[in-house]
Design a protein around this motif. Sequence first.
Motif, mmCIF file in Angstrom:
data_model
loop_
_atom_site.group_PDB
_atom_site.id
_atom_site.type_symbol
_atom_site.label_atom_id
_atom_site.label_comp_id
_atom_site.label_asym_id
_atom_site.label_seq_id
_atom_site.Cartn_x
_atom_site.Cartn_y
_atom_site.Cartn_z
ATOM 1 N N ALA A 113 0.543 -1.413 0.390
ATOM 2 C CA ALA A 113 -0.053 0.023 -0.041
ATOM 3 C C ALA A 113 1.057 0.861 -0.061
ATOM 4 C CB ALA A 113 -0.468 0.365 1.211
ATOM 5 N N PRO A 114 2.121 1.247 1.140
ATOM 6 C CA PRO A 114 2.759 2.542 0.616
ATOM 7 C C PRO A 114 2.971 2.910 -0.823
ATOM 8 C CG PRO A 114 3.608 1.111 2.271
ATOM 9 C CD PRO A 114 2.628 0.543 2.045
ATOM 10 N N ARG A 115 3.704 1.840 -1.048
ATOM 11 C CA ARG A 115 4.630 1.616 -2.831
ATOM 12 C C ARG A 115 3.319 2.735 -3.398
ATOM 13 N NH1 ARG A 115 4.009 -1.858 -7.133
ATOM 14 N NH2 ARG A 115 5.650 -1.617 -8.534
ATOM 15 N N LEU A 116 2.105 2.060 -3.099
ATOM 16 C CA LEU A 116 1.225 2.486 -4.223
ATOM 17 C C LEU A 116 0.467 3.654 -4.043
ATOM 18 C CD1 LEU A 116 -1.747 1.248 -6.566
ATOM 19 C CD2 LEU A 116 -2.395 0.726 -4.355
ATOM 20 N N ALA A 117 0.108 3.791 -2.917
ATOM 21 C CA ALA A 117 0.301 5.274 -2.784
ATOM 22 C C ALA A 117 0.954 6.617 -2.784
ATOM 23 C CB ALA A 117 0.108 5.635 -0.818
ATOM 24 N N GLU A 118 2.354 6.013 -3.058
ATOM 25 C CA GLU A 118 3.019 6.697 -3.267
ATOM 26 C C GLU A 118 3.480 7.002 -5.307
ATOM 27 O OE1 GLU A 118 8.238 6.917 -3.453
ATOM 28 O OE2 GLU A 118 7.753 5.599 -1.691
ATOM 29 N N THR A 119 3.016 5.843 -5.770
ATOM 30 C CA THR A 119 3.262 6.306 -6.932
ATOM 31 C C THR A 119 2.230 6.721 -7.975
ATOM 32 O OG1 THR A 119 3.985 3.997 -7.203
ATOM 33 C CG2 THR A 119 3.375 4.117 -8.854
ATOM 34 N N LEU A 120 1.183 6.543 -6.652
ATOM 35 C CA LEU A 120 -0.182 7.596 -7.169
ATOM 36 C C LEU A 120 0.361 8.890 -7.273
ATOM 37 C CD1 LEU A 120 -3.334 5.170 -5.984
ATOM 38 C CD2 LEU A 120 -2.080 5.567 -8.787
ATOM 39 N N ASP A 121 0.316 9.353 -5.541
ATOM 40 C CA ASP A 121 1.111 11.303 -5.674
ATOM 41 C C ASP A 121 1.585 11.424 -6.616
ATOM 42 O OD1 ASP A 121 -1.135 10.606 -3.573
ATOM 43 O OD2 ASP A 121 0.770 10.437 -2.456
ATOM 44 N N GLN A 122 2.796 10.368 -6.957
ATOM 45 C CA GLN A 122 3.974 10.853 -8.095
ATOM 46 C C GLN A 122 2.902 11.090 -9.283
ATOM 47 O OE1 GLN A 122 6.500 7.580 -8.349
ATOM 48 N NE2 GLN A 122 7.913 8.626 -6.518
ATOM 49 N N LEU A 123 2.454 10.235 -9.836
ATOM 50 C CA LEU A 123 1.745 10.366 -11.255
ATOM 51 C C LEU A 123 0.945 11.539 -10.994
ATOM 52 C CD1 LEU A 123 1.247 6.267 -11.897
ATOM 53 C CD2 LEU A 123 2.923 8.487 -12.760
ATOM 54 N N ASP A 124 0.213 11.946 -10.203
ATOM 55 C CA ASP A 124 -0.441 13.267 -9.364
ATOM 56 C C ASP A 124 0.220 14.833 -10.034
ATOM 57 O OD1 ASP A 124 -3.375 12.505 -9.260
ATOM 58 O OD2 ASP A 124 -3.069 11.974 -6.751
ATOM 59 N N ARG A 125 1.327 14.266 -9.353
ATOM 60 C CA ARG A 125 2.233 15.635 -9.652
ATOM 61 C C ARG A 125 2.447 16.063 -11.442
ATOM 62 N NH1 ARG A 125 4.345 13.695 -4.208
ATOM 63 N NH2 ARG A 125 5.978 13.275 -5.989
ATOM 64 N N LEU A 126 2.669 14.850 -11.754
ATOM 65 C CA LEU A 126 3.336 14.371 -13.309
ATOM 66 C C LEU A 126 1.869 15.259 -13.775
ATOM 67 C CD1 LEU A 126 5.283 14.260 -15.441
ATOM 68 C CD2 LEU A 126 4.564 12.145 -14.617
ATOM 69 N N ALA A 127 0.281 14.350 -13.869
ATOM 70 C CA ALA A 127 -0.704 14.764 -14.429
ATOM 71 C C ALA A 127 -0.981 15.964 -13.983
ATOM 72 C CB ALA A 127 -2.005 14.069 -13.473
ATOM 73 N N ASN A 128 -1.054 16.866 -13.110
ATOM 74 C CA ASN A 128 -1.339 18.415 -12.568
ATOM 75 C C ASN A 128 -0.273 19.219 -14.077
ATOM 76 O OD1 ASN A 128 -2.199 20.465 -10.882
ATOM 77 N ND2 ASN A 128 -0.049 20.968 -10.142
ATOM 78 N N LEU A 129 0.958 18.658 -13.710
ATOM 79 C CA LEU A 129 2.289 19.298 -14.546
ATOM 80 C C LEU A 129 1.510 19.691 -16.117
ATOM 81 C CD1 LEU A 129 4.787 20.792 -14.752
ATOM 82 C CD2 LEU A 129 6.006 19.022 -15.416
ATOM 83 N N LEU A 130 1.696 18.328 -16.689
ATOM 84 C CA LEU A 130 0.819 18.287 -17.527
ATOM 85 C C LEU A 130 -0.628 19.194 -17.615
ATOM 86 C CD1 LEU A 130 1.681 15.055 -18.225
ATOM 87 C CD2 LEU A 130 2.784 16.509 -19.800
ATOM 88 N N ASP A 131 -1.128 19.227 -16.650
ATOM 89 C CA ASP A 131 -2.776 19.819 -17.540
ATOM 90 C C ASP A 131 -3.451 20.893 -16.629
ATOM 91 O OD1 ASP A 131 -3.465 17.574 -19.721
ATOM 92 O OD2 ASP A 131 -4.099 16.246 -18.239
ATOM 93 N N SER A 132 -2.569 21.119 -15.697
ATOM 94 C CA SER A 132 -3.477 22.095 -14.877
ATOM 95 C C SER A 132 -2.109 22.662 -13.699
ATOM 96 C CB SER A 132 -4.429 21.481 -14.149
ATOM 97 O OG SER A 132 -4.266 20.488 -13.633
ATOM 98 N N ARG A 133 -1.110 22.757 -14.243
ATOM 99 C CA ARG A 133 0.144 23.538 -12.833
ATOM 100 C C ARG A 133 -0.215 25.033 -13.477
ATOM 101 N NH1 ARG A 133 2.469 25.934 -10.392
ATOM 102 N NH2 ARG A 133 4.037 25.740 -10.274
ATOM 103 N N TRP A 134 -0.809 25.827 -14.733
ATOM 104 C CA TRP A 134 -0.957 27.134 -14.057
ATOM 105 C C TRP A 134 -2.330 28.251 -13.348
ATOM 106 C CZ3 TRP A 134 3.438 25.109 -17.280
ATOM 107 C CH2 TRP A 134 4.282 25.056 -16.509
ATOM 108 N N ARG A 135 -2.662 28.908 -13.479
ATOM 109 C CA ARG A 135 -4.174 29.017 -13.923
ATOM 110 C C ARG A 135 -4.011 30.474 -14.172
ATOM 111 N NH1 ARG A 135 -7.139 32.343 -10.843
ATOM 112 N NH2 ARG A 135 -4.785 32.764 -9.454
ATOM 113 N N ILE A 136 -5.274 30.767 -15.400
ATOM 114 C CA ILE A 136 -5.230 32.197 -15.853
ATOM 115 C C ILE A 136 -6.353 33.048 -14.776
ATOM 116 C CG2 ILE A 136 -5.612 33.604 -17.434
ATOM 117 C CD1 ILE A 136 -5.883 30.896 -19.081
ATOM 118 N N PRO A 137 -5.289 34.652 -14.259
ATOM 119 C CA PRO A 137 -5.496 35.208 -13.361
ATOM 120 C C PRO A 137 -6.570 35.528 -13.903
ATOM 121 C CG PRO A 137 -3.379 35.675 -14.616
ATOM 122 C CD PRO A 137 -3.573 34.405 -14.631
ATOM 123 N N GLY A 138 -7.541 35.252 -12.995
ATOM 124 C CA GLY A 138 -8.968 35.615 -12.411
ATOM 125 C C GLY A 138 -10.169 34.790 -13.053
#
Length: 130
Positions: A17-42
């Motif tokens: 379970a710790p390996r799974l949770a850690e890997t999912l967290d890493q993949l979440d960070r990568l997905a965030n970088l690819l798809d939603s890292r920055w916000r258009i102001p306002g």
Amino acid sequence: MTARAATGFAGRMHDPAPRLAETLDQLDRLANLLDSRWRIPGTNWRFGVDAIASIVPVAGDVSTAIVSIYMIKRAHDLGAPGHVLARMVGNVAFDTVAGSVPVIGTVFDAAFKANRRNMRLLRRHFEGRR
């Protein structure tokens, strides 16, 4: 789970379970970088590297698709079932093809977040198993 996956060094049992949770967290960070890292102001509209890379037609989309394929491979390594992997591949293929269209594809890439969708699929699968 195989006995090999459940054993640690020298054959001792360990909790995957710790390996799974850690890997999912890493993949979440990568997905965030690819798809939603920055916000258009306002606004609440977010975008990531995928939308920026798509400014270069085809090559930009192919390069981000390679990163998305890496994420699918990691999902496979975690034991995600074929139907989840197939949906993930479909999301990436759709994103890559539609995102390759000049100008419109860049807007599409900012709106269609294939990697975030894929992470929702993965989390739903693995959290539903517990």
